[in-house]
Design a protein around this motif. Structure first.
Motif, mmCIF file in Angstrom:
data_model
loop_
_atom_site.group_PDB
_atom_site.id
_atom_site.type_symbol
_atom_site.label_atom_id
_atom_site.label_comp_id
_atom_site.label_asym_id
_atom_site.label_seq_id
_atom_site.Cartn_x
_atom_site.Cartn_y
_atom_site.Cartn_z
ATOM 1 N N SER A 35 14.904 -20.241 36.693
ATOM 2 C CA SER A 35 16.581 -21.013 36.593
ATOM 3 C C SER A 35 17.437 -19.725 36.401
ATOM 4 O O SER A 35 18.202 -19.808 37.601
ATOM 5 N N ASN A 36 17.963 -19.562 35.006
ATOM 6 C CA ASN A 36 18.574 -18.844 35.134
ATOM 7 C C ASN A 36 18.863 -17.812 35.825
ATOM 8 O O ASN A 36 19.799 -16.723 35.529
ATOM 9 N N CYS A 38 18.180 -16.942 38.439
ATOM 10 C CA CYS A 38 18.609 -17.487 39.914
ATOM 11 C C CYS A 38 19.785 -17.478 40.231
ATOM 12 O O CYS A 38 21.050 -17.598 41.201
#
Length: 117
Positions: A35-36, A38
């Motif tokens: 997530s980070n 992305c």
């Protein structure tokens, strides 16, 4: 039939599976890391749209060249098939003529062998 709960239960099952999978520490770390990454990529491309445009054009050109190559290969194969279709009657005639020649030769050899005392 209009009150089917199938779709609802599919979504609930998927969400339940996602929640249960988050109990594993390595899964949580992996999801946070992805997530980070992305989010940081999205921020980078939001600031550098020219880089994004360049990469997209590069991908487009790559896929276009692959498509053209496949199209050329398909055209070549189609031409070869058409040529084979045209040659098939000729080859069939040649095979039949060869077969007839061998049959005639076989009959001649039999007559020669039977005449020999």
């Amino acid at each position: 039939m209009g009150n089917s709960k199938f779709g609802t239960f599919i979504i609930v099952g998927a969400l339940t599976g996602a929640v249960v999978s988050m109990f594993d520490r390595s899964t949580r770390k992996h999801i946070v890391k992805k997530s980070n990454n992305c989010i940081s990529e999205m921020k980078y491309y939001a600031k550098n749209t020219d880089v994004l445009r360049w990469k997209l054009e590069e991908k487009k050109d790559k896929y276009k060249s692959v498509f053209e190559q496949l199209s050329d290969d398909a055209s070549y194969i189609k031409a070869q098939v058409e040529e084979l279709k045209a040659l098939t009657p000729q080859v069939k005639g040649l095979v039949m003529d060869t077969k007839d020649a061998f049959v005639e030769s076989k009959d001649e050899y039999k007559s020669i062998v039977s005449e020999t005392p």
